[in-house]
Design a protein around this motif. Structure first.
Motif, PDB file in Angstrom:
ATOM      1  N   UNK A  56     -22.894  -3.258  -8.690  1.00  0.00           N
ATOM      2  CA  UNK A  56     -22.105  -2.277  -8.087  1.00  0.00           C
ATOM      3  C   UNK A  56     -20.853  -3.017  -7.612  1.00  0.00           C
ATOM      4  N   UNK A  57     -21.242  -4.200  -6.977  1.00  0.00           N
ATOM      5  CA  UNK A  57     -20.133  -4.666  -6.337  1.00  0.00           C
ATOM      6  C   UNK A  57     -18.875  -4.863  -7.143  1.00  0.00           C
ATOM      7  N   UNK A  58     -19.380  -5.589  -8.428  1.00  0.00           N
ATOM      8  CA  UNK A  58     -18.269  -5.814  -9.432  1.00  0.00           C
ATOM      9  C   UNK A  58     -17.505  -4.699  -9.768  1.00  0.00           C
ATOM     10  N   UNK A  59     -18.380  -3.508 -10.088  1.00  0.00           N
ATOM     11  CA  UNK A  59     -17.694  -2.244 -10.455  1.00  0.00           C
ATOM     12  C   UNK A  59     -16.553  -1.901  -9.400  1.00  0.00           C
ATOM     13  N   UNK A  60     -16.988  -1.930  -8.109  1.00  0.00           N
ATOM     14  CA  UNK A  60     -16.268  -1.371  -6.974  1.00  0.00           C
ATOM     15  C   UNK A  60     -14.964  -2.297  -6.603  1.00  0.00           C
ATOM     16  N   UNK A  61     -15.160  -3.611  -6.741  1.00  0.00           N
ATOM     17  CA  UNK A  61     -14.060  -4.461  -6.515  1.00  0.00           C
ATOM     18  C   UNK A  61     -13.134  -4.485  -7.906  1.00  0.00           C
ATOM     19  N   UNK A  62     -13.799  -4.477  -8.780  1.00  0.00           N
ATOM     20  CA  UNK A  62     -13.070  -4.427 -10.207  1.00  0.00           C
ATOM     21  C   UNK A  62     -12.030  -3.151 -10.222  1.00  0.00           C
ATOM     22  N   UNK A  63     -12.735  -2.043  -9.732  1.00  0.00           N
ATOM     23  CA  UNK A  63     -11.872  -0.742  -9.685  1.00  0.00           C
ATOM     24  C   UNK A  63     -10.656  -0.838  -8.800  1.00  0.00           C
ATOM     25  N   UNK A  64     -10.970  -1.384  -7.510  1.00  0.00           N
ATOM     26  CA  UNK A  64      -9.860  -1.428  -6.555  1.00  0.00           C
ATOM     27  C   UNK A  64      -8.988  -2.220  -6.927  1.00  0.00           C
TER      28      UNK A  64
END
Lengths: 359, 316
Positions: free
Chosen positions: A49-57
């Motif tokens: 989830x962290x990677x998805x969030x930061x990757x999107x940002x």
């Protein structure tokens, strides 16, 4: 039943298999883990989830053009030239609206063309504002008839491993190894002590080293799973490839997990209270979250702090993983980091086994 | 008669508190010794010293001819079965998984099926530990102690908090172990339990053994006496009761009275006559012959289960 002879019930052979204590202990550790759904989330779900969030940002986007407010008549030739610019996005504005936009950082720069010479209004502390000034100045000079003496050629590049997500992913893997190793070992030990399970084991013929080893073995199994999940996620979701060798990646992860399992063992060596254990584990992990450069480069910290930062186990792990990931570094280029991890693993393990309390 | 357990002059202090103040114990092979005493008397510390969980400050311990710390600790542990108080054996594990783990620690031992059968847990073998009842959990603990086929079984308050049926079931398992030649040391504050299981009893109070013997010897030690207990709203003239023929002692607590007197019926009649003379209406009048409870009360002036809230009365 009372006159049943004693000898035949005594088996050893009648159990078809000879149970190996280390194997059984490890199996129990694994079972206790995967039967705890919360643990599964924290170990596998959370980093993804962290990677998805930061990757999107921080996803790669076409470069944004600095916004410039222009104070001028609509038919001012320089103002019209600026509208054509690829470098900046300019808007004709009333003075009040322009100043308000500047204050709210809607505009990086205010260009006043009402006088004899152009006036730039901007905050020189802001990089974007200085950039806008340079672009605008360039456009205005050209529009005013400047001739360029050189004819440089642009070669736009997008190298693998230069995006933020490429930088971030090895950091997330390192954070995950730290969290799951410290918690997986430290917290479980404290719970076992609190439930008086440790003292129950201590009065059996169990080898005490088997018990502690079972924590390391079960960590190994999860380490493999965590690595596969996170590396595969990076490839599939963001196209982040491991530039270096997988063998190096596995070895470094192993040493990292060893160092953090040692720290977990240290936390679990004496504490019998889960709240106290949580405090210790946060005390160990929080400074490293900030200092070790998992989310941003640790080179941003001042020089005098660097000697401390560089010998932190998380720094060593993050740096080594990142260089294997993005620079295809080989192990002999990472000897310092490997040394730091081995030192933490051996040091913490030795100290922990000396202070370990079974009561 | 060879000794399974022999300890001499056992002393253990925690800080300034003396938990065990010079305890001697001998348990012959095949015997069951009960350590009887109220909570905090030093029972658990004594057993844990024997189990090698604590180092005694003074005194010696010999188990099956071996001593702790002489390089044979693991050999010794192979031959001991231990059940500790308040152990959670693994919430997420199934019964047979817990048992299998404990079996793996022992070089020799019983098959899992055999042990499950013995303690009556065959039906719940695939159930998670945390779903079991208190009695079943205690039986798992007992199974873990038995799975290595030990020579000595240490049980620390094995039936505390269990209902009478679960208690009886557990006793049956212990009796079976004894019948096969095993040695048992158990602590309890249930007189009934000590009387049912133990060949010999040592009564422990404030870290010291204050009496020992077979249950019958201890009870007989009080003499041929009976106890009369009653409750009354009106104050009784205790001095006049004490002067009655055959009355050995009168103890009172709030509105409850307890007399110790000889076993003859005439003596009992004398007490009743005196009460009626004082116009006292006794409520819940009961008489019983001496039990281990009375022994303890007589020795210490305190009830054994005073600290606990017992589920059932000691006299029946």
């Amino acid at each position: 039943m009372n006159d049943e002879p004693r000898a035949p019930a005594r088996t050893g052979a009648a159990d078809a298999e000879r149970l190996h204590p280390l194997l059984e202990l490890t199996k129990v550790r694994l079972r206790e883990f995967y039967r705890e759904p919360g643990m599964i989330f924290w170990v596998f779900g959370f980093p993804i989830l962290m990677a998805i969030g930061l990757g999107l940002a921080f996803r790669s986007q076409p470069p944004e053009r600095p916004a410039v407010a222009v104070l001028a008549r609509a038919d001012h030739p320089l103002a019209r030239a600026l509208v054509q610019s690829q470098q900046v996005a300019s808007t004709l504005e009333e003075e009040q609206a322009a100043l308000r936009g500047l204050a709210r950082t809607k505009y990086a720069l205010l260009l006043d063309l009402r006088g004899a010479e152009p006036v730039y209004r901007y905050d020189p502390m802001l990089r974007e504002a200085r950039l806008a000034r340079a672009y605008v100045d360039d456009e205005l000079e050209r529009a005013a008839g400047r001739r360029d003496l050189l004819a440089p050629r642009d070669e736009p590049q997008s190298l693998p491993g230069t995006r933020y997500i490429d930088f971030l992913l090895p950091g997330l893997i390192a954070l995950n190894l730290m969290g799951s190793s410290v918690w997986g070992v430290g917290y479980s030990l404290v719970v076992a002590r609190k439930r008086k399970l440790l003292r129950r084991f201590a009065v059996t013929a169990m080898r005490r080293s088997d018990y502690l080893l079972s924590y390391f073995l079960s960590r190994l199994v999860f380490l493999a799973l965590e690595l596969v999940v996170l590396v595969a996620f990076g490839v599939l979701a963001f196209g982040t490839l491991v530039q270096g060798s997988y063998a190096s990646l596995v070895l470094v992860s192993l040493l990292g997990a060893g160092a953090f399992a040692g720290l977990g063992l240290l936390v679990g060596a004496r504490v019998d209270n889960t709240e106290v254990a949580q405090g210790w584990m946060n005390f160990i992990q929080l400074p490293m979250w900030v200092l070790s450069g998992a989310y941003f480069s640790n080179e941003r910290f001042p020089e005098w702090l660097q000697p401390i930062i560089q010998v932190l186990p998380l720094t060593a792990l993050v740096d080594a993983l990142r260089r294997i990931y993005n620079e295809a570094a080989s192990l002999d280029q990472l000897l310092f980091q490997l040394g730091v991890l081995v030192a933490w693993a051996l040091g913490s393990f030795t100290l922990a086994t000396r202070t370990f309390r079974w009561q | 008669m060879t000794l399974a357990i022999a300890c001499r002059g056992l002393v253990k202090r925690f800080g300034t508190k003396v938990a065990v103040g010079g305890v001697d114990l001998d348990v012959a092979r095949g015997q069951c010794l009960g350590l009887l005493g109220p909570n905090g008397a030093g029972k658990t510390t004594t057993v844990e010293l024997l189990e090698g969980l604590h180092q005694p400050d003074e005194g010696s311990i010999e188990l099956l001819g071996m001593r702790w710390g002489e390089g044979r600790d693991r050999d010794l542990r192979q031959r001991l079965g231990v059940q500790l108080q308040e152990t959670t054996l693994g919430d997420k594990l199934e019964v047979w998984e817990v048992l299998r783990l404990f079996r793996s620690f022992q070089e020799r031992g019983r098959s899992l099926d055999d042990v499950l059968q013995r303690v009556g847990l065959v039906d719940v073998r695939r159930q998670r530990y945390h779903t079991l009842s208190g009695g079943q959990k205690q039986r798992v603990a007992l199974a873990c102690a038995l799975v290595g086929d030990p020579d000595i079984l240490f049980l620390d308050e094995p039936t505390t908090g269990l209902d009478p049926r679960a208690r009886q079931a557990l006793w049956a398992v212990v009796e079976q172990f004894r019948a096969a030649g095993g040695t048992v040391l158990l602590t309890t504050h249930y007189m009934e339990e000590a009387a049912a299981l133990c060949d010999r009893i040592a009564i422990i109070d404030q870290g010291k053994i204050i009496a020992r013997g077979t249950p019958a010897e201890l009870v007989d030690g009080l003499g041929r006496v009976q106890f009369v207990e009653f409750e009354t709203q009106r104050a009784v003239d205790v001095a006049r009761l004490q002067q009655l023929d055959g009355v050995q002692s009168v103890t009172t607590r709030e509105s409850k009275y307890r007399l110790c007197l000889g076993r003859d019926l005439e003596l009992l009649a004398g007490v009743l006559l005196e009460l009626s003379r004082q116009r006292v209406v006794p409520l819940g009048l009961s008489t019983h012959q001496a039990t281990l409870d009375d022994v303890f009360l007589q020795l210490t002036g305190r009830g054994l289960e005073a600290a606990e809230a017992p589920a059932e009365g000691a006299s029946s």
